[in-house]
Design a protein around this motif. Structure first.
Motif, PDB file in Angstrom:
ATOM      1  N   ALA A 126     -34.190   2.077  23.626  1.00  0.00           N
ATOM      2  CA  ALA A 126     -34.504   0.974  22.719  1.00  0.00           C
ATOM      3  C   ALA A 126     -35.497   0.024  23.367  1.00  0.00           C
ATOM      4  CB  ALA A 126     -33.234   0.215  22.342  1.00  0.00           C
ATOM      5  N   LEU A 127     -35.462  -0.046  24.686  1.00  0.00           N
ATOM      6  CA  LEU A 127     -36.317  -0.934  25.454  1.00  0.00           C
ATOM      7  C   LEU A 127     -36.874  -0.149  26.634  1.00  0.00           C
ATOM      8  CD1 LEU A 127     -37.368  -3.820  26.141  1.00  0.00           C
ATOM      9  CD2 LEU A 127     -35.197  -4.195  27.335  1.00  0.00           C
ATOM     10  N   VAL A 128     -38.176  -0.275  26.838  1.00  0.00           N
ATOM     11  CA  VAL A 128     -38.823   0.310  28.008  1.00  0.00           C
ATOM     12  C   VAL A 128     -39.587  -0.819  28.683  1.00  0.00           C
ATOM     13  CG1 VAL A 128     -40.521   1.968  28.873  1.00  0.00           C
ATOM     14  CG2 VAL A 128     -39.049   2.588  26.929  1.00  0.00           C
ATOM     15  N   ILE A 129     -39.277  -1.062  29.942  1.00  0.00           N
ATOM     16  CA  ILE A 129     -39.930  -2.122  30.701  1.00  0.00           C
ATOM     17  C   ILE A 129     -40.741  -1.482  31.815  1.00  0.00           C
ATOM     18  CG2 ILE A 129     -39.609  -4.159  32.142  1.00  0.00           C
ATOM     19  CD1 ILE A 129     -36.997  -4.686  30.625  1.00  0.00           C
ATOM     20  N   PHE A 170     -45.745 -11.778  23.539  1.00  0.00           N
ATOM     21  CA  PHE A 170     -45.021 -11.562  24.793  1.00  0.00           C
ATOM     22  C   PHE A 170     -45.936 -11.818  25.990  1.00  0.00           C
ATOM     23  CE2 PHE A 170     -42.049  -9.318  22.044  1.00  0.00           C
ATOM     24  CZ  PHE A 170     -40.828  -9.602  22.625  1.00  0.00           C
ATOM     25  N   GLY A 171     -47.121 -11.228  25.974  1.00  0.00           N
ATOM     26  CA  GLY A 171     -48.063 -11.429  27.080  1.00  0.00           C
ATOM     27  C   GLY A 171     -48.535 -12.862  27.178  1.00  0.00           C
ATOM     28  N   GLU A 172     -48.789 -13.481  26.020  1.00  0.00           N
ATOM     29  CA  GLU A 172     -49.226 -14.880  26.010  1.00  0.00           C
ATOM     30  C   GLU A 172     -48.185 -15.768  26.673  1.00  0.00           C
ATOM     31  OE1 GLU A 172     -49.840 -15.517  21.851  1.00  0.00           O
ATOM     32  OE2 GLU A 172     -51.569 -14.176  21.786  1.00  0.00           O
ATOM     33  N   VAL A 202     -36.171 -10.603  22.809  1.00  0.00           N
ATOM     34  CA  VAL A 202     -36.051  -9.148  22.834  1.00  0.00           C
ATOM     35  C   VAL A 202     -34.938  -8.630  21.916  1.00  0.00           C
ATOM     36  CG1 VAL A 202     -35.468  -7.168  24.328  1.00  0.00           C
ATOM     37  CG2 VAL A 202     -37.208  -8.834  25.044  1.00  0.00           C
ATOM     38  N   PRO A 203     -33.719  -9.174  21.955  1.00  0.00           N
ATOM     39  CA  PRO A 203     -32.678  -8.641  21.068  1.00  0.00           C
ATOM     40  C   PRO A 203     -33.043  -8.721  19.581  1.00  0.00           C
ATOM     41  CG  PRO A 203     -31.670  -9.902  22.827  1.00  0.00           C
ATOM     42  CD  PRO A 203     -33.156 -10.156  22.902  1.00  0.00           C
ATOM     43  N   ASP A 204     -33.644  -9.821  19.143  1.00  0.00           N
ATOM     44  CA  ASP A 204     -34.047  -9.934  17.738  1.00  0.00           C
ATOM     45  C   ASP A 204     -35.131  -8.922  17.401  1.00  0.00           C
ATOM     46  OD1 ASP A 204     -33.832 -11.267  15.144  1.00  0.00           O
ATOM     47  OD2 ASP A 204     -35.834 -12.043  15.574  1.00  0.00           O
ATOM     48  N   GLN A 212     -30.066 -16.829  26.629  1.00  0.00           N
ATOM     49  CA  GLN A 212     -29.453 -16.940  25.306  1.00  0.00           C
ATOM     50  C   GLN A 212     -30.347 -16.229  24.292  1.00  0.00           C
ATOM     51  OE1 GLN A 212     -26.443 -18.651  24.394  1.00  0.00           O
ATOM     52  NE2 GLN A 212     -26.827 -17.552  22.514  1.00  0.00           N
ATOM     53  N   ALA A 213     -29.845 -15.133  23.740  1.00  0.00           N
ATOM     54  CA  ALA A 213     -30.629 -14.409  22.730  1.00  0.00           C
ATOM     55  C   ALA A 213     -30.814 -15.312  21.501  1.00  0.00           C
ATOM     56  CB  ALA A 213     -29.916 -13.122  22.327  1.00  0.00           C
ATOM     57  N   TYR A 214     -32.017 -15.303  20.969  1.00  0.00           N
ATOM     58  CA  TYR A 214     -32.343 -16.088  19.778  1.00  0.00           C
ATOM     59  C   TYR A 214     -32.511 -15.117  18.620  1.00  0.00           C
ATOM     60  CZ  TYR A 214     -34.666 -19.349  16.648  1.00  0.00           C
ATOM     61  OH  TYR A 214     -35.001 -20.118  15.574  1.00  0.00           O
TER      62      TYR A 214
END
Length: 178
Positions: free
Chosen positions: A70-73, A101-103, A152-154, A172-174
């Motif tokens: 689901a996530l690749v870092i 994200f980059g900004e 990220v979670p949203d 804290q996930a938003y």
């Protein structure tokens, strides 16, 4: 998929680390940060690859398409040097770019390191996977994850991925879309 742990790909992009000339520190820094930040059970698929576009492309595609991460870092290869190809490959395999994200990462990093403006990290969506590029330094990994992970979670919810719960003491996930 709810019985399976969340899968996260962690990819260190470095010629020297892939040849064993020095220990990979970026990938373990990502893993350690996620270990503190996530409540959701998860497992990592960690790899170290050289700064070679075709090899990196194959790894990113496999992590997203075959392994269902689901996530690749990624960590490393985000600068302006000729062999810094991580961002270029990420953009090539992605279906949608998420430049915010980059900004955000650069805005936070430039307060501490003037050369952070040279970093090109970004994020993209590929299918139901979010690919997030981080700088290669251990300090940069933590600063950048702290700067962007609340979203990220949203993001993963919105693309149809598994629900990710975070440790509010770390991040804290938003979730404005819940």
């Amino acid at each position: 998929m709810s019985d399976s742990p969340l899968r996260i790909g962690i990819v260190t992009v470095s010629d020297r680390a892939s040849r064993g000339e020095y220990d990979d520190r970026g990938g373990p820094a990502v893993h350690d940060w996620l270990q503190r930040a996530l409540i959701t059970p998860w497992e990592a698929d960690a790899q170290v690859v050289p700064d070679e576009p075709e090899r990196l492309k194959a790894v990113l595609e496999s992590l997203c398409d075959d392994l269902g991460c689901a996530l690749v870092i990624t960590t490393g290869g985000t600068g302006p040097a000729p062999r810094d190809v991580t961002v270029d490959v990420t953009l090539a395999v992605g279906e949608k770019e998420l430049p915010g994200f980059g900004e955000r990462m650069r805005a936070v990093s430039v307060k501490k390191v003037a050369t952070a403006i040279l970093s090109r990290q970004t994020a993209v969506i590929r299918g139901r996977s979010l690919i997030l590029n981080l700088p290669g330094s251990v300090k940069g990994v933590a600063e950048c994850l702290e700067a962007v992970f609340a979203a990220v979670p949203d993001c993963i919810d919105l693309i149809g991925g598994p629900r990710i719960e975070t440790n509010p003491a770390v991040v804290q996930a938003y979730r404005p879309h819940s």
